[in-house]
Design a protein around this motif. Structure first.
Motif, PDB file in Angstrom:
ATOM      1  N   UNK A  64     -19.597  -8.829 -18.162  1.00 54.55           N
ATOM      2  CA  UNK A  64     -19.988  -8.881 -19.577  1.00 54.55           C
ATOM      3  C   UNK A  64     -19.817 -10.294 -20.134  1.00 54.55           C
ATOM      4  N   UNK A  65     -18.749 -10.994 -19.727  1.00 51.94           N
ATOM      5  CA  UNK A  65     -18.550 -12.380 -20.196  1.00 51.94           C
ATOM      6  C   UNK A  65     -19.749 -13.232 -19.791  1.00 51.94           C
ATOM      7  N   UNK A  66     -20.170 -13.089 -18.543  1.00 52.94           N
ATOM      8  CA  UNK A  66     -21.308 -13.888 -18.042  1.00 52.94           C
ATOM      9  C   UNK A  66     -22.572 -13.552 -18.827  1.00 52.94           C
ATOM     10  N   UNK A  67     -22.800 -12.258 -19.085  1.00 55.89           N
ATOM     11  CA  UNK A  67     -23.987 -11.857 -19.860  1.00 55.89           C
ATOM     12  C   UNK A  67     -23.925 -12.416 -21.277  1.00 55.89           C
ATOM     13  N   UNK A  68     -22.747 -12.343 -21.890  1.00 51.80           N
ATOM     14  CA  UNK A  68     -22.592 -12.842 -23.263  1.00 51.80           C
ATOM     15  C   UNK A  68     -22.846 -14.342 -23.359  1.00 51.80           C
ATOM     16  N   UNK A  69     -22.645 -15.029 -22.253  1.00 56.32           N
ATOM     17  CA  UNK A  69     -22.869 -16.471 -22.218  1.00 56.32           C
ATOM     18  C   UNK A  69     -24.344 -16.836 -22.109  1.00 56.32           C
ATOM     19  N   UNK A  70     -25.160 -15.891 -21.696  1.00 60.59           N
ATOM     20  CA  UNK A  70     -26.544 -16.223 -21.333  1.00 60.59           C
ATOM     21  C   UNK A  70     -27.572 -15.362 -22.057  1.00 60.59           C
ATOM     22  N   UNK A  71     -27.361 -15.154 -23.337  1.00 65.14           N
ATOM     23  CA  UNK A  71     -28.283 -14.330 -24.114  1.00 65.14           C
ATOM     24  C   UNK A  71     -29.467 -15.162 -24.594  1.00 65.14           C
ATOM     25  N   UNK A  72     -30.616 -14.508 -24.785  1.00 65.74           N
ATOM     26  CA  UNK A  72     -31.806 -15.255 -25.227  1.00 65.74           C
ATOM     27  C   UNK A  72     -31.748 -15.629 -26.706  1.00 65.74           C
ATOM     28  N   UNK A  73     -32.601 -16.572 -27.084  1.00 69.75           N
ATOM     29  CA  UNK A  73     -32.866 -16.939 -28.480  1.00 69.75           C
ATOM     30  C   UNK A  73     -31.637 -17.458 -29.223  1.00 69.75           C
ATOM     31  N   UNK A  79     -21.589 -16.896 -34.277  1.00 72.59           N
ATOM     32  CA  UNK A  79     -20.126 -16.816 -34.408  1.00 72.59           C
ATOM     33  C   UNK A  79     -19.584 -15.441 -34.023  1.00 72.59           C
ATOM     34  N   UNK A  80     -20.290 -14.379 -34.437  1.00 75.78           N
ATOM     35  CA  UNK A  80     -19.806 -13.027 -34.138  1.00 75.78           C
ATOM     36  C   UNK A  80     -19.848 -12.743 -32.641  1.00 75.78           C
ATOM     37  N   UNK A  81     -20.892 -13.237 -31.957  1.00 77.18           N
ATOM     38  CA  UNK A  81     -21.017 -13.009 -30.514  1.00 77.18           C
ATOM     39  C   UNK A  81     -19.952 -13.817 -29.766  1.00 77.18           C
ATOM     40  N   UNK A  82     -19.671 -15.021 -30.231  1.00 76.03           N
ATOM     41  CA  UNK A  82     -18.602 -15.819 -29.625  1.00 76.03           C
ATOM     42  C   UNK A  82     -17.254 -15.109 -29.766  1.00 76.03           C
ATOM     43  N   UNK A  83     -17.064 -14.434 -30.891  1.00 80.26           N
ATOM     44  CA  UNK A  83     -15.809 -13.692 -31.091  1.00 80.26           C
ATOM     45  C   UNK A  83     -15.693 -12.543 -30.086  1.00 80.26           C
ATOM     46  N   UNK A  84     -16.805 -11.842 -29.883  1.00 81.95           N
ATOM     47  CA  UNK A  84     -16.803 -10.759 -28.893  1.00 81.95           C
ATOM     48  C   UNK A  84     -16.524 -11.327 -27.507  1.00 81.95           C
ATOM     49  N   UNK A  85     -17.201 -12.434 -27.178  1.00 81.40           N
ATOM     50  CA  UNK A  85     -16.969 -13.055 -25.872  1.00 81.40           C
ATOM     51  C   UNK A  85     -15.493 -13.407 -25.691  1.00 81.40           C
ATOM     52  N   UNK A  86     -14.872 -13.910 -26.751  1.00 79.68           N
ATOM     53  CA  UNK A  86     -13.452 -14.281 -26.652  1.00 79.68           C
ATOM     54  C   UNK A  86     -12.568 -13.051 -26.448  1.00 79.68           C
ATOM     55  N   UNK A  87     -12.930 -11.911 -27.065  1.00 76.54           N
ATOM     56  CA  UNK A  87     -12.169 -10.677 -26.816  1.00 76.54           C
ATOM     57  C   UNK A  87     -12.247 -10.307 -25.336  1.00 76.54           C
ATOM     58  N   UNK A 151     -32.879  -5.870 -27.268  1.00 78.51           N
ATOM     59  CA  UNK A 151     -32.544  -4.445 -27.255  1.00 78.51           C
ATOM     60  C   UNK A 151     -32.083  -3.998 -25.864  1.00 78.51           C
ATOM     61  N   UNK A 152     -32.782  -4.457 -24.825  1.00 71.99           N
ATOM     62  CA  UNK A 152     -32.399  -4.077 -23.457  1.00 71.99           C
ATOM     63  C   UNK A 152     -31.011  -4.611 -23.110  1.00 71.99           C
ATOM     64  N   UNK A 153     -30.722  -5.844 -23.551  1.00 67.93           N
ATOM     65  CA  UNK A 153     -29.377  -6.381 -23.320  1.00 67.93           C
ATOM     66  C   UNK A 153     -28.336  -5.505 -24.016  1.00 67.93           C
ATOM     67  N   UNK A 154     -28.572  -5.160 -25.288  1.00 72.77           N
ATOM     68  CA  UNK A 154     -27.593  -4.377 -26.042  1.00 72.77           C
ATOM     69  C   UNK A 154     -27.404  -2.992 -25.433  1.00 72.77           C
ATOM     70  N   UNK A 155     -28.496  -2.368 -24.978  1.00 69.15           N
ATOM     71  CA  UNK A 155     -28.373  -1.075 -24.300  1.00 69.15           C
ATOM     72  C   UNK A 155     -27.427  -1.178 -23.106  1.00 69.15           C
ATOM     73  N   UNK A 156     -27.647  -2.191 -22.261  1.00 66.64           N
ATOM     74  CA  UNK A 156     -26.799  -2.354 -21.070  1.00 66.64           C
ATOM     75  C   UNK A 156     -25.362  -2.704 -21.453  1.00 66.64           C
TER      76      UNK A 156
END
Length: 365
Positions: A64-73, A79-87, A151-156
């Motif tokens: 999940x960390x790797x996926x969070x690092x490589x999201x599109x757009x 900031x919110x996604x970086x917070x999730x990645x840090x968790x 959407x596909x990323x969030x589903x996974x």
């Protein structure tokens, strides 16, 4: 400003560990396997469970960390996604630094640690939703293909979260010295879907009563003696979300009418729950959007000032349009599905299919 990658912000050693564990194969388990294993309580089995969870969580969380690092757009830089990645990184670090589990004391300490990991991740769903909102503000003219990729990323991502929480929750629950009859951890071996539907419906109706001062009746039909193994909390959440939408639609349609609001009907039969209402239905143009995370106009309980928000008190899921797509993921997690059919101007039917066999493997991504 571009987001920093894991390798930029952390020690090279930790970044390499994330990469190494993220490349390892995940091991899926079925409800039946969890039930069979957990049904034989012993300290030896708890040790085996802890060792499995210790390894498996490192793999799943690193991925999940790797996926969070490589999201599109540019979603990774919000900031919110970086917070999730840090968790997720904090949890990976905790798991990575935890020594080999050798005895009962090690196992009990490990169990306390994974409890804390589960709490840390409580608000992942609304925080990711906030990240998507931040992105949409910057890019209001997304085309359909852009939305589909996110959407596909969030589903996974959310499906993986269900699995992580199930593994932790099941391991922790196996320590209960006084389990309820027919319960193996989170799993009820003789769950009555009718009883769960009744409880979830009462909860959803209660919210409607508080919000509007009245609520339509709910009629439930089915065999009270029909049972099968399942996770009651999962089914409760799904039925609650579906019924909550139905009672709200009916209440709002008939609130200012002289007519009596028609009841919501729930039919429970052999692994299928049909929840039907006469709330006016969903416009045809809106039907494809009900399973997406990107169209909701509902307010997120974590607002833009989330850095100072007490996330522990923020409500989860119900308030910002994620209930339906996440309910479908919960259904699919153990081999079921959720379908919604709507007749505009009349009402909506939600068909919740549940796998009664319990032998389908987790869908791992």
């Amino acid at each position: 400003m571009a987001a920093k990658k894991v390798g930029d912000t952390l020690s090279r050693e930790l970044a390499e560990e994330v990469k190494k564990w993220g490349c390892m194969k995940q091991t899926g388990v079925s409800l039946r396997q969890m039930m069979d294993f957990g049904g034989k309580f012993s300290h030896k089995n708890l040790l085996i469970s802890a060792k499995f969870v210790h390894r498996e969580l490192r793999v799943r969380i690193a991925r999940r960390v790797i996926k969070l690092e490589n999201l599109p757009y540019g979603l990774s830089s919000k900031a919110a996604v970086l917070k999730v990645r840090d968790w997720y990184l904090d949890s990976f670090r905790d798991l990575r630094s935890y020594p080999e589990i050798k005895d009962k004391n090690d196992e009990l300490e490990f169990t306390q640690m994974v409890k804390m990991i589960k709490v840390r991740h409580n608000n992942v769903v609304p925080m990711m939703a906030l990240g998507v909102q931040q992105l949409k503000k910057e890019r209001p003219k997304f085309d359909y293909e852009d939305l589909r990729e996110i959407h596909q990323f969030l589903d996974r991502f959310y499906m993986s979260r269900i699995g992580i929480r199930m593994l932790i929750g099941q391991h922790v629950a196996l320590h209960d010295p006084n389990p309820l009859p027919n319960c193996v951890g989170y799993i009820h071996t003789k769950m009555s879907p009718l009883e769960v539907a009744r409880n979830a419906s009462e909860d959803a109706r209660g919210i409607c009563l508080r919000e509007y001062g009245s609520a339509p009746d709910i009629n439930i039909y089915g065999d009270p003696d029909f049972t099968f193994p399942y996770v009651p909390s999962h089914l409760h959440m799904m039925v609650f979300e579906l019924v909550k939408n139905s009672v709200r639609a009916v209440q709002e349609r008939f609130m200012d009418s002289d007519k009596v609001a028609p009841p919501i009907r729930i039919i429970v039969a052999d692994g299928l729950e049909d929840i039907s209402d006469e709330g006016g239905g969903i416009p045809r143009s809106g039907l494809p959007k009900i399973f997406t995370y990107l169209y909701s106009t509902a307010r997120n309980p974590l607002d833009e000032d989330f850095m100072t928000t007490d996330v522990a008190t923020a409500c989860t899921m119900a308030g910002y349009g994620y209930g339906i797509p996440i309910s479908r993921l919960y259904a699919r997690y153990f081999g079921g599905d959720l379908q919604i059919i709507s007749m505009e101007g009349y009402g909506t039917d939600a068909y919740l299919h549940l796998s009664r066999l319990g032998d389908s493997q987790e869908p791992l991504t």
